[in-house]
Design a protein around this motif. Structure first.
Motif, mmCIF file in Angstrom:
data_model
loop_
_atom_site.group_PDB
_atom_site.id
_atom_site.type_symbol
_atom_site.label_atom_id
_atom_site.label_comp_id
_atom_site.label_asym_id
_atom_site.label_seq_id
_atom_site.Cartn_x
_atom_site.Cartn_y
_atom_site.Cartn_z
ATOM 1 N N LYS A 34 14.935 17.711 12.166
ATOM 2 C CA LYS A 34 15.813 16.579 11.811
ATOM 3 C C LYS A 34 14.623 15.432 11.560
ATOM 4 O O LYS A 34 13.499 15.601 12.226
ATOM 5 C CB LYS A 34 16.562 16.268 12.985
ATOM 6 C CG LYS A 34 17.614 17.281 13.229
ATOM 7 C CD LYS A 34 18.499 16.836 14.538
ATOM 8 C CE LYS A 34 19.583 17.950 14.560
ATOM 9 N NZ LYS A 34 20.466 17.620 15.953
ATOM 10 N N TYR A 38 15.082 9.517 14.056
ATOM 11 C CA TYR A 38 16.241 9.794 14.790
ATOM 12 C C TYR A 38 16.240 9.188 16.550
ATOM 13 O O TYR A 38 16.963 8.195 17.206
ATOM 14 C CB TYR A 38 17.051 11.092 15.251
ATOM 15 C CG TYR A 38 17.741 11.440 13.627
ATOM 16 C CD1 TYR A 38 17.712 10.659 12.437
ATOM 17 C CD2 TYR A 38 18.455 12.782 13.605
ATOM 18 C CE1 TYR A 38 18.247 11.031 11.451
ATOM 19 C CE2 TYR A 38 19.142 12.934 12.369
ATOM 20 C CZ TYR A 38 19.050 12.237 11.192
ATOM 21 O OH TYR A 38 19.827 12.503 10.199
ATOM 22 N N GLY A 93 22.189 13.102 16.162
ATOM 23 C CA GLY A 93 22.914 13.162 14.622
ATOM 24 C C GLY A 93 24.067 13.835 14.807
ATOM 25 O O GLY A 93 24.638 14.023 13.587
ATOM 26 N N THR A 145 23.352 7.961 11.829
ATOM 27 C CA THR A 145 22.699 9.068 12.087
ATOM 28 C C THR A 145 23.233 10.446 11.588
ATOM 29 O O THR A 145 22.702 11.079 10.804
ATOM 30 C CB THR A 145 21.935 9.125 13.530
ATOM 31 O OG1 THR A 145 23.002 9.211 14.493
ATOM 32 C CG2 THR A 145 20.920 8.391 13.707
ATOM 33 N N LEU A 149 22.499 13.051 8.604
ATOM 34 C CA LEU A 149 22.141 14.382 8.780
ATOM 35 C C LEU A 149 22.994 15.086 7.904
ATOM 36 O O LEU A 149 22.923 16.190 7.480
ATOM 37 C CB LEU A 149 22.350 14.591 10.313
ATOM 38 C CG LEU A 149 22.158 16.145 10.840
ATOM 39 C CD1 LEU A 149 20.570 16.596 10.617
ATOM 40 C CD2 LEU A 149 22.233 16.374 12.233
ATOM 41 N N ARG A 152 21.902 15.404 4.666
ATOM 42 C CA ARG A 152 20.678 16.168 4.481
ATOM 43 C C ARG A 152 21.139 17.772 4.555
ATOM 44 O O ARG A 152 20.668 18.617 3.590
ATOM 45 C CB ARG A 152 19.804 16.283 5.574
ATOM 46 C CG ARG A 152 18.993 14.769 5.315
ATOM 47 C CD ARG A 152 18.211 14.747 6.846
ATOM 48 N NE ARG A 152 17.229 15.706 7.162
ATOM 49 C CZ ARG A 152 15.997 15.889 6.455
ATOM 50 N NH1 ARG A 152 15.590 14.841 5.456
ATOM 51 N NH2 ARG A 152 15.283 16.971 6.993
ATOM 52 N N ARG A 153 22.171 18.037 5.401
ATOM 53 C CA ARG A 153 22.735 19.463 5.474
ATOM 54 C C ARG A 153 23.506 19.883 4.181
ATOM 55 O O ARG A 153 23.473 21.013 3.702
ATOM 56 C CB ARG A 153 23.675 19.592 6.587
ATOM 57 C CG ARG A 153 22.765 19.629 7.711
ATOM 58 C CD ARG A 153 23.689 19.646 8.967
ATOM 59 N NE ARG A 153 22.891 19.970 10.190
ATOM 60 C CZ ARG A 153 23.522 19.841 11.372
ATOM 61 N NH1 ARG A 153 24.489 19.225 11.762
ATOM 62 N NH2 ARG A 153 22.523 20.103 12.345
ATOM 63 N N ALA A 158 17.870 20.855 7.461
ATOM 64 C CA ALA A 158 18.348 20.656 8.488
ATOM 65 C C ALA A 158 19.465 21.766 8.924
ATOM 66 O O ALA A 158 20.324 21.522 9.597
ATOM 67 C CB ALA A 158 18.762 19.135 8.960
ATOM 68 N N GLU A 185 25.519 23.004 10.958
ATOM 69 C CA GLU A 185 24.279 23.332 10.827
ATOM 70 C C GLU A 185 24.120 24.731 10.303
ATOM 71 O O GLU A 185 22.740 25.244 10.097
ATOM 72 C CB GLU A 185 23.395 23.046 11.842
ATOM 73 C CG GLU A 185 23.942 24.032 13.040
ATOM 74 C CD GLU A 185 22.929 23.764 14.495
ATOM 75 O OE1 GLU A 185 21.887 23.661 14.367
ATOM 76 O OE2 GLU A 185 23.816 23.228 15.522
#
Length: 496
Positions: A34, A38, A93, A145, A149, A152-153, A158, A185
């Motif tokens: 991550k 963060y 996150g 956050t 996150l 990003r996923r 991450a 995730e």
């Protein structure tokens, strides 16, 4: 479908296809990482969000030790949050359960004890005012956050690559459940099917295991570990079932752990909050305990009191808004200011729900003529360009101001501030056994449906959100939904 070596990669629905279109990284730490900011951002937000307001409050009250007192408050808040695991790399996150209010109450208790031990007696109102600010600051930081996150996923970062083992039906159910959401995730990159069943094309089947218990442990471990190496997985999921349990599962766990990867057993229980689940070991058996939903005790009583008091306070504070909206509705089109509609409440009891009128006077009769133009896939009637809505009505719906008269229903006990959407009688008449569970609690002025997209959601998504609330309700859940309601009202997503 693309191929990397001898392993096919199939894009998982709901995930970004590009993550399968590049060579998977060989270093799990880089893939799982991550952003480094963060943790310091979370620490700084909690320290400043507590220390600065506390310092300002003490200075305004004329306290000579304002800076020292603010520092003590900030350090105490950081210690409380750290002791509860809020700054761990695993938690940062994530959307998971974070009882900020409970942490805050612990902070207040610690400061009361410190006040009694040191003899320092700042004004209570001043101290409390300085402490309240840390709640929204902490929630806003955590929300930012989490959104970062989640983005990003969606881009394939991450995430954790998962090899899943189980029977065909279990594999399909797990894959479909993971594919419906993108805020987790896990990316299912391969499956080891147990038995002769053929799972769907949601992930490549890289190995097959015999349905019967093998005579040698290596009959399971060798193909599983070979697949784990080829796919470069970060952990192994096992979907529990008749063919994969007991001693066989135990021996497989030995092999996976020796390989240096975690093993996760998926029991098949879905939509159950973590706080309702506990694990115990009795006579060598591992037991998963699922607590019943909260229906009795102090928590429901607190909710009832909060509903009545909150509705009364909001009615007083929003009185000028009520007057302005009533005048606008009256001047815009002929008809009554308030629209009262029969709805179904807790336990199937009907009640009259009040709203500011947003449609023409004969809207109920026109609905039957427009039934073929329904844009919703379920029992609700929704239409983006509904010709029955007035000019003022569109503004009221966009801003959710038409819902304000429901505060009277909350005050009378028909509704709650937070709960499922109150359904119409003709909708309830079509409910199945699962959908009827939505009526186990009072309907709400706002709820998960309203803060998750409203009319943009499918019927199945609406029911799933309501059932998640019904089964996992807790006071902190209501607090989180109320905080998210403000953003949903400002954005107006799905409001038509």
């Amino acid at each position: 479908m693309t191929v990397r070596g001898d392993v096919p990669f199939v894009p998982l629905p709901g995930r970004a296809p590009e993550r399968f279109d590049r060579e998977p990284p060989r270093h799990g730490r880089r893939r799982l990482s991550k952003p480094a900011w963060y943790q310091p951002v979370a620490l700084a937000a909690d320290a400043l969000g507590t220390g600065v307001p506390a310092y300002a409050a003490f200075r305004l009250a004329g306290e000579t030790l304002a800076l020292w007192s603010a520092g003590v408050v900030a350090v105490a808040w950081l210690c409380v949050r750290a002791s509860r695991g809020r700054y761990t790399w695993r938690d940062l996150g994530e959307r998971g359960h974070d009882p900020v209010l409970r942490d805050w109450l612990i902070l207040v208790g610690l400061l009361v004890l410190a006040r009694a031990a040191t003899g320092v007696e700042p004004p209570r109102q001043v101290a409390l005012a300085g402490l309240v600010a840390c709640l929204p600051v902490t929630l806003i930081c955590r929300g930012l956050t989490h959104r970062h996150l989640r983005a990003r996923r969606r881009a394939g970062l991450a995430v954790r690559r998962v090899l899943v083992i189980g029977e065909a039906d279990g594999l399909d159910a797990l894959a479909q459940h993971l594919a419906r959401r993108t805020d987790h995730e896990f990316v299912m990159v391969g499956a080891c099917s147990v038995g002769d069943g053929a799972p769907g094309a949601v992930a490549p089947v890289v190995a097959r295991l015999d349905a019967s218990v093998p005579q040698r442990p290596s009959d399971d471990s060798l193909p599983v570990l070979a697949a784990a190496r080829r796919l470069d997985v970060d952990l192994v999921f096992v979907v529990s079932g008749p063919s994969m349990a007991g001693e066989r599962l135990r021996r497989l766990s030995w092999a996976v752990h020796e390989y240096g990867r975690p093993l996760v057993v998926v029991p098949g229980v879905t939509e159950v909050a973590q706080r309702r689940v506990s694990v115990s070991s009795v006579a060598g058996l591992t037991m998963l305990h699922v607590a019943p939903p909260v229906r009795r005790g102090a928590a429901p009583l607190l909710k009832a009191v909060t509903d009545r008091v909150g509705a009364a306070v909001l009615l007083v504070l929003l009185a000028p808004v009520f007057v302005a909206v009533a005048i606008a509705v009256r001047l815009d089109s002929p008809g009554t200011v308030l629209h009262r509609q029969l709805r179904v409440g807790q336990g199937g009891r009907p009640f009259r729900m009040a709203k500011f009128r947003t449609m023409v006077a004969d809207a109920e009769q026109l609905r039957h003529e427009l039934s073929r133009t329904n844009e919703h896939d379920g029992l609700m009637f929704k239409m983006r360009g509904d010709p029955r809505i007035t000019r003022v009505g569109r503004v009221l719906r966009r801003s959710s101001l038409d819902e304000l008269p429901q505060l009277f229903n909350v005050l009378r006990g028909h509704m709650s501030l937070v709960g499922p959407r109150p359904p119409l009688p003709d909708e309830v008449a079509e409910y199945n056994e699962v959908e009827l569970r939505r009526l186990s609690v009072k309907p709400g002025l706002t709820g998960l449906w309203q803060v998750s997209g409203r009319s943009n959601l499918s019927w199945d998504e609406t029911v799933a959100l309501d059932l998640r609330y019904v089964d996992n309700w807790f006071p902190s859940v209501d607090f989180g939904i109320l905080c998210r309601t403000l953003r949903a009202v400002v954005e107006g997503n799905g409001a038509y």
